[in-house]
Design a protein around this motif. Structure first.
Motif, PDB file in Angstrom:
ATOM      1  N   PRO A 152       0.816  -1.218   0.000  1.00 29.90           N
ATOM      2  CA  PRO A 152       0.000   0.000   0.000  1.00 29.90           C
ATOM      3  C   PRO A 152       0.851   1.270   0.000  1.00 29.90           C
ATOM      4  CG  PRO A 152       0.184  -0.861   2.224  1.00 29.90           C
ATOM      5  CD  PRO A 152       0.881  -1.850   1.325  1.00 29.90           C
ATOM      6  N   GLU A 153       0.216   2.360  -0.420  1.00 29.43           N
ATOM      7  CA  GLU A 153       0.819   3.690  -0.246  1.00 29.43           C
ATOM      8  C   GLU A 153       0.654   4.115   1.206  1.00 29.43           C
ATOM      9  OE1 GLU A 153       2.133   5.854  -2.508  1.00 29.43           O
ATOM     10  OE2 GLU A 153       1.984   4.404  -4.145  1.00 29.43           O
ATOM     11  N   MET A 154      -0.500   3.746   1.780  1.00 33.19           N
ATOM     12  CA  MET A 154      -0.794   4.141   3.153  1.00 33.19           C
ATOM     13  C   MET A 154      -1.371   2.960   3.916  1.00 33.19           C
ATOM     14  SD  MET A 154      -3.550   6.875   4.619  1.00 33.19           S
ATOM     15  CE  MET A 154      -2.545   8.221   5.038  1.00 33.19           C
ATOM     16  N   ILE A 155      -0.928   2.817   5.176  1.00 35.80           N
ATOM     17  CA  ILE A 155      -1.503   1.775   6.016  1.00 35.80           C
ATOM     18  C   ILE A 155      -2.130   2.441   7.242  1.00 35.80           C
ATOM     19  CG2 ILE A 155       0.671   1.259   7.258  1.00 35.80           C
ATOM     20  CD1 ILE A 155      -0.221  -1.768   6.970  1.00 35.80           C
ATOM     21  N   VAL A 156      -3.338   2.004   7.573  1.00 32.22           N
ATOM     22  CA  VAL A 156      -4.075   2.557   8.714  1.00 32.22           C
ATOM     23  C   VAL A 156      -4.139   1.469   9.777  1.00 32.22           C
ATOM     24  CG1 VAL A 156      -6.254   3.563   9.487  1.00 32.22           C
ATOM     25  CG2 VAL A 156      -5.488   3.925   7.128  1.00 32.22           C
ATOM     26  N   LEU A 157      -3.657   1.776  10.969  1.00 33.22           N
ATOM     27  CA  LEU A 157      -3.601   0.769  12.034  1.00 33.22           C
ATOM     28  C   LEU A 157      -4.510   1.179  13.175  1.00 33.22           C
ATOM     29  CD1 LEU A 157       0.290   0.640  12.106  1.00 33.22           C
ATOM     30  CD2 LEU A 157      -1.209  -0.975  10.957  1.00 33.22           C
ATOM     31  N   ASP A 158      -5.502   0.330  13.482  1.00 37.31           N
ATOM     32  CA  ASP A 158      -6.414   0.652  14.590  1.00 37.31           C
ATOM     33  C   ASP A 158      -5.953  -0.074  15.850  1.00 37.31           C
ATOM     34  OD1 ASP A 158      -8.470   1.573  16.131  1.00 37.31           O
ATOM     35  OD2 ASP A 158     -10.087   0.640  14.994  1.00 37.31           O
ATOM     36  N   GLU A 159      -5.411   0.678  16.780  1.00 37.81           N
ATOM     37  CA  GLU A 159      -4.940   0.185  18.084  1.00 37.81           C
ATOM     38  C   GLU A 159      -4.040  -1.038  18.018  1.00 37.81           C
ATOM     39  OE1 GLU A 159      -6.829   0.519  21.709  1.00 37.81           O
ATOM     40  OE2 GLU A 159      -8.536   1.639  20.937  1.00 37.81           O
ATOM     41  N   PRO A 160      -2.901  -0.915  17.328  1.00 41.25           N
ATOM     42  CA  PRO A 160      -1.992  -2.065  17.274  1.00 41.25           C
ATOM     43  C   PRO A 160      -1.407  -2.432  18.632  1.00 41.25           C
ATOM     44  CG  PRO A 160      -0.947  -0.120  16.331  1.00 41.25           C
ATOM     45  CD  PRO A 160      -2.394   0.226  16.554  1.00 41.25           C
ATOM     46  N   SER A 161      -1.433  -1.526  19.608  1.00 42.34           N
ATOM     47  CA  SER A 161      -0.813  -1.812  20.913  1.00 42.34           C
ATOM     48  C   SER A 161      -1.744  -2.565  21.852  1.00 42.34           C
ATOM     49  CB  SER A 161      -0.387  -0.501  21.592  1.00 42.34           C
ATOM     50  OG  SER A 161      -1.525   0.140  22.142  1.00 42.34           O
ATOM     51  N   LEU A 162      -2.999  -2.745  21.433  1.00 42.62           N
ATOM     52  CA  LEU A 162      -4.006  -3.291  22.345  1.00 42.62           C
ATOM     53  C   LEU A 162      -3.586  -4.635  22.933  1.00 42.62           C
ATOM     54  CD1 LEU A 162      -6.906  -2.320  23.157  1.00 42.62           C
ATOM     55  CD2 LEU A 162      -7.756  -4.064  21.590  1.00 42.62           C
ATOM     56  N   GLY A 163      -3.541  -4.709  24.259  1.00 42.16           N
ATOM     57  CA  GLY A 163      -3.257  -5.963  24.950  1.00 42.16           C
ATOM     58  C   GLY A 163      -1.797  -6.379  24.954  1.00 42.16           C
ATOM     59  N   LEU A 164      -0.896  -5.509  24.472  1.00 34.70           N
ATOM     60  CA  LEU A 164       0.516  -5.898  24.402  1.00 34.70           C
ATOM     61  C   LEU A 164       1.322  -5.286  25.546  1.00 34.70           C
ATOM     62  CD1 LEU A 164       1.174  -5.548  20.558  1.00 34.70           C
ATOM     63  CD2 LEU A 164       0.453  -7.567  21.844  1.00 34.70           C
ATOM     64  N   ALA A 165       2.378  -5.992  25.959  1.00 33.95           N
ATOM     65  CA  ALA A 165       3.264  -5.497  27.023  1.00 33.95           C
ATOM     66  C   ALA A 165       4.084  -4.321  26.495  1.00 33.95           C
ATOM     67  CB  ALA A 165       4.192  -6.618  27.464  1.00 33.95           C
ATOM     68  N   PRO A 166       4.503  -3.402  27.401  1.00 41.61           N
ATOM     69  CA  PRO A 166       5.244  -2.212  26.955  1.00 41.61           C
ATOM     70  C   PRO A 166       6.449  -2.519  26.071  1.00 41.61           C
ATOM     71  CG  PRO A 166       4.645  -2.014  29.262  1.00 41.61           C
ATOM     72  CD  PRO A 166       4.196  -3.378  28.832  1.00 41.61           C
ATOM     73  N   ILE A 167       7.179  -3.580  26.379  1.00 39.57           N
ATOM     74  CA  ILE A 167       8.379  -3.863  25.582  1.00 39.57           C
ATOM     75  C   ILE A 167       8.010  -4.294  24.160  1.00 39.57           C
ATOM     76  CG2 ILE A 167       8.590  -6.243  26.453  1.00 39.57           C
ATOM     77  CD1 ILE A 167      11.724  -5.408  26.466  1.00 39.57           C
ATOM     78  N   VAL A 168       6.870  -4.972  24.043  1.00 43.05           N
ATOM     79  CA  VAL A 168       6.397  -5.412  22.725  1.00 43.05           C
ATOM     80  C   VAL A 168       5.858  -4.203  21.948  1.00 43.05           C
ATOM     81  CG1 VAL A 168       4.848  -6.987  21.524  1.00 43.05           C
ATOM     82  CG2 VAL A 168       5.830  -7.653  23.723  1.00 43.05           C
ATOM     83  N   ILE A 169       5.219  -3.283  22.668  1.00 38.69           N
ATOM     84  CA  ILE A 169       4.706  -2.060  22.039  1.00 38.69           C
ATOM     85  C   ILE A 169       5.881  -1.265  21.453  1.00 38.69           C
ATOM     86  CG2 ILE A 169       3.523   0.139  22.476  1.00 38.69           C
ATOM     87  CD1 ILE A 169       1.848  -1.331  24.572  1.00 38.69           C
ATOM     88  N   GLU A 170       7.010  -1.275  22.165  1.00 37.87           N
ATOM     89  CA  GLU A 170       8.208  -0.594  21.663  1.00 37.87           C
ATOM     90  C   GLU A 170       8.657  -1.212  20.337  1.00 37.87           C
ATOM     91  OE1 GLU A 170      11.956  -0.024  24.031  1.00 37.87           O
ATOM     92  OE2 GLU A 170      10.466   0.617  25.518  1.00 37.87           O
ATOM     93  N   GLU A 171       8.585  -2.534  20.261  1.00 37.14           N
ATOM     94  CA  GLU A 171       8.943  -3.241  19.015  1.00 37.14           C
ATOM     95  C   GLU A 171       8.030  -2.812  17.866  1.00 37.14           C
ATOM     96  OE1 GLU A 171      11.323  -5.482  18.066  1.00 37.14           O
ATOM     97  OE2 GLU A 171      12.213  -4.737  19.923  1.00 37.14           O
ATOM     98  N   ILE A 172       6.738  -2.712  18.179  1.00 37.57           N
ATOM     99  CA  ILE A 172       5.779  -2.277  17.156  1.00 37.57           C
ATOM    100  C   ILE A 172       6.162  -0.870  16.681  1.00 37.57           C
ATOM    101  CG2 ILE A 172       3.337  -1.666  16.738  1.00 37.57           C
ATOM    102  CD1 ILE A 172       3.529  -4.632  17.088  1.00 37.57           C
ATOM    103  N   GLY A 173       6.520  -0.013  17.632  1.00 35.74           N
ATOM    104  CA  GLY A 173       6.927   1.358  17.286  1.00 35.74           C
ATOM    105  C   GLY A 173       8.126   1.360  16.345  1.00 35.74           C
ATOM    106  N   LYS A 174       9.119   0.520  16.646  1.00 32.93           N
ATOM    107  CA  LYS A 174      10.306   0.451  15.774  1.00 32.93           C
ATOM    108  C   LYS A 174       9.909  -0.027  14.379  1.00 32.93           C
ATOM    109  CE  LYS A 174      13.589  -0.512  19.475  1.00 32.93           C
ATOM    110  NZ  LYS A 174      14.048  -1.662  20.264  1.00 32.93           N
ATOM    111  N   ALA A 175       8.977  -0.972  14.343  1.00 32.63           N
ATOM    112  CA  ALA A 175       8.530  -1.489  13.042  1.00 32.63           C
ATOM    113  C   ALA A 175       7.856  -0.378  12.235  1.00 32.63           C
ATOM    114  CB  ALA A 175       7.582  -2.663  13.242  1.00 32.63           C
ATOM    115  N   LEU A 176       7.093   0.487  12.913  1.00 31.01           N
ATOM    116  CA  LEU A 176       6.403   1.570  12.194  1.00 31.01           C
ATOM    117  C   LEU A 176       7.415   2.550  11.608  1.00 31.01           C
ATOM    118  CD1 LEU A 176       3.334   2.268  14.507  1.00 31.01           C
ATOM    119  CD2 LEU A 176       3.547   0.734  12.552  1.00 31.01           C
TER     120      LEU A 176
END
Ligand code: ATP
Length: 231
Positions: A152-176
């Protein structure tokens, strides 16, 4: 890339989104944060064509989406990763990725998959594993990757952090951030203000169906009252 103007969404007499204005430029990560019930998911559903707005306009790459059915939006370059991930738990990682490319007959799916695996090497390691047996963070990365199989040109993510531990949320952030480096525009819809402030170029703060504040991530985080209210 995306221009939402005066978006209004009603459920019967209830006004869920009330004249929302959001503009997202190519290559940006833009965050939309707000408390439960602010109207974020309704906005995402309108982007995906799953609900019809009562009023307002959504334009993607200059094209009014009103007449574009949900299943065709992906072929325009707009990929939506819904809240709750929507992966197929009993299918392997690889089979899930192929589902993400279902609308692209004839595309080189192996090449698309290689690009996804470059972004998320953990998924390559687990390509034959049933998706439902992976960790929550890995399942979220798979959900994002299914969206990326559309290139895609654009990806829309609805609450990707939901239910995840802070360290995993950090990983998601790096991926973004890696996604932005790969040229994908990201619209991050979140309740998690920390993740949103960490990765976004600009942030819209939404409450009761409308934008309360808008600014750079720095401007928004400097305003402690607002963040306190949100967190
Ligand atoms: P959450 O983080 O809980 O998903 P949100 O910001 O995404 O919150 P929405 O899910 O868009 O908010 O909901 C906005 C408002 O619309 C809420 O008050 C909600 O109760 C209401 N709402 C959402 N879907 C419906 C529906 N199908 N019928 C009636 N009201 C709805």
């Amino acid at each position: 890339m995306l221009e939402i103007s005066s978006l209004t969404i009603r459920y019967g007499a209830f006004l869920a989104v009330d004249g929302l204005d959001i503009v997202i430029g190519k290559g940006e990560i833009v965050g939309l944060i707000g408390p439960n019930g602010a109207g974020k998911t309704s906005t995402v559903k309108a982007l995906g064509g799953l609900i019809r707005p009562a009023a307002g306009r959504i334009a993607f790459r200059g094209r009014d989406l009103a007449a574009v059915p949900a299943h065709e939006r992906i072929t325009l370059g707009l990929s939506i990763v819904p809240e709750g991930r929507g992966i197929f738990a009993r299918m392997s990682v690889e089979e899930n990725l192929l589902m993400g490319a279902y609308a692209f007959d004839g595309a080189n799916k192996a090449a698309r998959m290689r690009r996804v695996y470059d972004l998320f090497p953990i998924l390559a390691e687990r390509r034959w594993q049933a998706a439902g047996t992976m960790s929550g963070g890995q399942q979220q990365m798979l959900a994002v990757s299914m969206g990326l199989m559309a290139e895609p040109e654009m990806i829309v993510l609805d609450e990707p952090s939901l239910g995840l531990a802070p360290i995993v949320i950090e990983e998601i952030g790096k991926a973004l951030i890696r996604l932005r480096e790969a040229g994908v525009t990201v619209f991050l819809v979140e309740q998690n203000a920390t993740l949103t402030a960490d990765v976004s170029d600009r942030i819209y703060v939404m409450s009761n169906g409308t934008v309360l504040h808008h600014g750079t991530a720095e401007e928004i985080t400097r305003n402690e009252d607002m963040l306190g209210a949100l967190l």
